[in-house]
Design an enzyme around this catalytic site. Structure first.
Site, short mmCIF file in Angstrom:
data_model
loop_
_atom_site.label_atom_id
_atom_site.label_comp_id
_atom_site.label_asym_id
_atom_site.label_seq_id
_atom_site.Cartn_x
_atom_site.Cartn_y
_atom_site.Cartn_z
N SER A 40 0.85 -1.19 0.00
CA SER A 40 0.00 0.00 0.00
C SER A 40 0.89 1.25 0.00
CB SER A 40 -0.97 -0.04 1.18
OG SER A 40 -1.99 0.90 1.04
N ASP B 236 -9.62 -3.57 -5.66
CA ASP B 236 -9.07 -2.71 -4.62
C ASP B 236 -9.62 -1.29 -4.78
OD1 ASP B 236 -7.55 -1.31 -2.78
OD2 ASP B 236 -5.67 -2.28 -3.33
N HIS C 172 -8.32 -4.69 -1.34
CA HIS C 172 -7.05 -4.16 -0.84
C HIS C 172 -6.32 -5.15 0.07
CE1 HIS C 172 -4.26 -0.90 -0.19
NE2 HIS C 172 -4.37 -1.01 1.11
#
Length: 711
Positions: A558, A645, A677
Site C-alpha cells: 500500500s 481494490d 485491498h
C-alpha cells in the site's frame, strides 16, 4: 508450453497538464477495467508471471504446509464478557472462515472467562454467525461491521462479497436465528447499536468512497425510512459513529488527517440532537472519553493544540468550552511520550502511549475518594527488549480487569487480564505454535541507523540462533499515516527464519514509532525522508555485517508499496529483490483527481498538487511511475495487486510494471481477479497467497532449492 514473452502494454498517449507542466502518459488507458483489452492485459501478465515462477510451485506447497502445520486450525479466542454473555470466535480445521459464538454467564458476578478447549463442546453455545455458511457461492467474503445489541437480542453485520468494501448491512434476531427483512446496501465499516438496542447507527460513502453520512435505522423498519443524522460536507473529512463505554453518549466524529470534531448525543434520547464538544479548528485533533471520577462526570480529552505529542485535559460535559484554554490539564505534554489513547471504566482509567519507540500501557484505579487532580498512572512492565502491547476487547463499563494483548518478534500473540486492585496479570492464552516452536531458538535486537541528516532510525531484527552473518535478509517498511509497524511474531515468517533468513523492520519517518514529530517529518514536503531512511537502514544493515546487497530483499504494501517503488528508483543497487503489495506507485496521478476514492482526504497526507505547484513538483520528483530510470539495473520486482481494490487501484502497479518493462527491468505483476485491498479472503487462501510471496523471496535470496525448512 512455449516460453512466453513479457507482456507489452499498448501505448495510448494521454495528456496531463498542471502548473505549466505537460506530461504524456502512455498507460493511463489501463484504468478502465470495463475495457476487455485491460482485462486481457492483466490476464496476460498473470499468465507470464505464473510461467516465470512455475519452478516455485513445489516450494510454495511446502511453505503452505509449514504454515498449516504450525497453526492450530481448530481453535477458540479468549471469551469477552458483554451483557449476559461471553462472546468468542472459533475456527475449525478445514474451514476458511471463523464462527462467531457466545455462551451464557454463570452469574452476574462472573468475570472469569471460561476455559474453552479446542474441539470440545461449549455448554450453552450459540453460533451467531458462521462465515463458512454466509460465504457460500462467493469467491470473496468479508465482514465490515459486527455488533450485538447490549440486551443480546440482535446482531448487525455487514457483508462484502467482491472486495470493494461496500457492505450490505444485515440484522439477525438471535432468539429466532432468522434475519430481519431490513437489509441496507452500500454501507461502510463500523455499524453499531444504540445502548437501548432500538436503533443502529451506520455510515455511507459519497461518490469518492468517503464516509460522509451517519444514518439512524430503527430495527425492524424499512431502510427507506432511515434518517441521516450527521452529514459532513467538507470533502477532506470523514465521519464515524459509536457509543461511550459508559453508555451515556452516542458519539459522532468528523475527522481529517489533521483536524477533528466530536459531537455527543444523549443515549437516552437517540432521536435527539447531538452537540459539538469543541468546534473544529484547523490542525487541531482531539478525542473524547466519558469518565466518572469522585462522583463527577468528566469528558477526558486528548488533544494536540500546542501539544505535539498530545496532552490529556478534562472538561465538564455541561460546559466543555471551545478548546484547551477552557480545560484543566491532567497529563501535560511530554516531548518523549506520545499519548495515544485513554479509556474510562467505572473503577479505573487505561492509558496507551509510546516511549522510546515502543508501546506502553498504564492503569489508574478509581474509587469513591479519587480526584482527577491526583492522577498518577501505573505502568505495566515487560522483560523483553522489543515488544508490542495494547488494550484488547474491554466493552464492559463495570469490569474489574483490563484485557490486553502482548507479543514480540519471538513471542506469539498473548492475552492477559490485568487485575486493577492487585496489580497482577493473569495469562489467559498464548497463541499456540505447533511443530515444536521454541522462542529461545530465536534472537531479537534493536539496531539504529543514522540518516543523512543525523536522525537515528530504529530497526527491529529477528533471526534464528546459529545463523552465520552476513545472511540473507528481508527488510520491511511502511512509513505513512503515523502507522507504527510494531514488533510481532508471525507463523508464516518462520518459513524464512528457519531457512536462515534475517527479518528486519525499518521504522522509517512517516510512521508513528517515535512520536508525532516522526510522522510530521515523513509526510507532505518531507516525504522523501521515508525513502532515504529506508535506504539508510538497508545500508546500515549491510555495513554492520548482517547482509549484503546480493542477499537483501525489501517488502512493503500500500503506502509501503510507494516506499518500495521509490527505493527501487533511488537505490536499485542496494537490493536483490523488491516485493510491492497493492503498491501506491502512481501517487501524483491519483492525488490530482478529486473524483477518485479518498483523494481529497489524502491531501493532508501528501499535499494538494492541484492547487500547490510546489507540492506538484515535489510529488512528481518521487513518484515511482514517473521516475523510472533507464540508466540503472533494477533488482527483481514482484508487484501484487487486486482488481477490486478501492484504496489503491490496480491501475497503479499495472502502469508501473509497463513502464519498468520499457527499461528492461525484471518485473512481474500478479493481479487477484476477485479480491480487494487486503488480498484474498479465507485463511487457507491467505496462506497460499503468503506462501507464493515467501517462495519468491526465497528464490531471490538463492534459497528456493532448500529441501528442508531447517537451517
Amino acid at each position: 508450453m512455449p516460453e512466453l514473452t513479457p507482456p507489452t502494454a499498448a501505448r495510448r498517449p494521454s495528456t496531463r497538464e498542471h502548473h505549466g507542466d505537460t506530461v504524456i502518459d502512455p498507460y493511463e488507458w489501463l484504468r478502465d477495467k470495463e475495457d476487455p483489452a485491460v482485462i486481457g492485459h492483466l490476464q496476460a501478465e498473470n499468465a507470464y508471471t505464473e510461467q516465470q515462477l512455475a519452478h516455485l510451485e513445489g516450494l510454495r506447497g511446502r511453505i503452505f504446509d509449514e504454515i498449516k502445520s504450525r497453526t492450530q486450525e481448530t481453535d477458540l479466542s479468549v471469551p469477552v464478557r458483554e451483557g449476559s454473555w461471553w462472546y468468542y470466535s472459533r475456527s475449525v480445521e478445514g474451514q476458511q472462515y471463523t464462527l462467531n459464538c457466545r455462551a451464557p454467564l454463570d452469574s452476574p458476578n462472573d468475570w472469569t472467562p471460561p476455559q474453552l478447549v479446542a474441539g470440545e463442546p461449549v455448554p450453552g453455545e450459540q453460533i451467531l454467525l458462521d462465515g463458512n455458511v454466509e460465504s457460500a457461492g462467493s469467491d470473496f467474503f468479508s465482514i465490515g461491521s459486527y455488533d450485538v445489541s447490549l440486551d443480546g437480542r440482535y446482531l448487525a453485520y455487514g457483508v462484502d462479497t467482491s472486495g470493494d468494501e461496500r457492505f450490505t448491512l444485515k440484522i439477525r434476531d438471535l432468539e429466532t436465528g432468522q434475519n430481519l427483512p431490513d437489509e441496507i446496501p452500500n454501507t461502510f465499516h463500523g455499524a453499531s447499536f444504540s445502548p437501548d438496542g432500538r436503533y443502529i447507527f451506520y455510515t455511507t460513502v459519497d461518490d469518492s468512497w468517503r464516509p460522509d453520512t451517519v444514518w439512524r435505522h430503527r430495527v425492524g423498519s424499512a431502510a427507506s425510512d432511515d434518517v441521516a443524522v450527521f452529514t459532513e460536507p467538507d470533502e477532506s473529512f470523514w465521519v464515524g459513529a459509536g457509543t461511550t463505554r459508559s453508555g451515556k453518549y452516542i458519539v459522532f466524529v468528523s475527522s481529517s488527517s489533521v483536524t477533528s470534531e466530536w459531537h455527543l448525543l444523549d443515549a437516552a434520547d437517540p432521536e435527539g440532537e447531538a452537540t459539538v464538544v469543541w468546534p473544529r479548528r484547523d490542525d487541531v485533533e482531539y478525542s473524547v472519553e466519558h469518565a466518572v471520577i469522585g462522583g463527577e462526570d468528566h469528558l477526558l480529552i486528548l488533544h494536540n493544540d500546542g501539544a505535539l505529542n498530545f496532552e490529556l485535559v478534562t472538561v465538564p460535559p455541561s460546559n466543555p468550552g471551545t478548546g484547551p484554554a477552557d480545560a484543566r490539564a491532567v497529563l501535560p505534554h511530554r516531548d518523549d511520550v506520545r499519548l495515544e489513547d485513554v479509556e474510562a471504566f467505572e473503577k479505573h482509567l487505561l492509558f496507551g502511549y509510546r516511549r522510546d519507540g515502543l508501546t506502553r500501557l498504564a492503569v489508574w484505579p478509581i474509587d469513591s475518594d479519587s480526584s482527577i487532580d491526583d492522577l498518577v498512572p501505573r505502568e505495566l512492565s515487560f522483560d523483553e527488549p522489543l515488544f508490542s502491547v495494547g488494550a484488547s476487547s474491554n466493552p464492559e463499563w463495570s469490569q474489574p480487569t483490563v484485557r490486553y494483548g502482548y507479543g514480540s518478534l519471538v513471542t506469539p500473540s498473548t492475552v492477559f487480564d490485568y487485575d486493577v486492585v492487585t496489580g497482577t496479570s493473569v495469562l489467559l492464552k498464548q497463541q499456540p505454535v505447533r511443530g515444536g516452536y521454541d522462542a529461545s531458538d530465536y534472537e531479537q535486537k534493536r539496531e539504529w541507523a543514522t540518516a543523512a541528516d543525523g536522525t537515528r532510525v530504529p530497526i527491529s531484527l529477528v533471526w534464528k540462533k546459529g545463523v552465520t552473518l552476513p545472511a540473507p535478509l528481508e527488510l520491511y517498511g511502511y512509513g505513512s499515516y503515523e502507522a507504527s509497524m510494531d514488533p510481532s511474531m508471525s507463523v508464516a515468517r518462520l518459513s524464512l527464519l528457519d531457512r536462515g533468513v534475517v527479518f528486519a523492520i525499518a521504522h522509517v519517518r512517516g510512521g508513528g514509532e517515535m512520536g508525532r514529530t516522526w510522522y510530521e517529518n515523513g509526510k507532505t514536503l518531507t516525504k522523501k525522508n521515508t525513502f532515504t531512511d529506508f535506504v539508510d537502514a538497508a545500508n546500515h544493515l549491510i555495513e554492520a555485517g548482517y547482509t549484503t546487497p546480493e542477499r537483501l530483499v525489501a517488502e512493503g504494501g500500500s503506502a509501503g508499496g510507494l516506499l518500495m517503488g521509490a527505493v527501487a528508483n533511488l537505490a536499485p543497487e542496494t537490493f536483490a529483490g523488491i516485493l510491492a503489495a497493492v503498491p501506491f506507485v502512481d501517487p501524483l496521478t491519483s492525488i490530482l483527481d478529486p473524483s477518485l476514492p479518498l483523494t481529497v482526504i489524502e491531501w493532508d497526507e501528501w499535499g494538494n498538487p492541484l492547487d500547490n505547484a510546489d507540492v506538484y513538483a515535489y510529488m512528481k520528483s518521487y513518484s515511482p511511475y514517473e521516475n523510472v530510470r533507464d540508466d540503472v539495473k533494477y533488482p527483481r520486482i514482484l508487484a501484487v495487486t487486486s482488481i477490486n481494490d478501492t484504496r489503491v487501484l490496480y491501475v497503479e502497479p499495472a502502469k508501473w510494471v509497463a513502464r519498468l518493462r520499457e527499461v528492461g527491468a525484471p518485473v512481474l505483476l500478479k493481479t487477484e481477479m476477485s479480491a480487494g485491498h487486503g488480498g484474498v479472503s479465507g485463511r487457507y487462501n491467505a496462506w497460499h497467497e503468503r506462501a507464493y510471496e515467501l517462495a519468491w523471496i526465497l528464490d531471490v535470496l538463492g534459497l528456493a532449492d532448500e529441501a528442508s525448512s531447517e537451517v
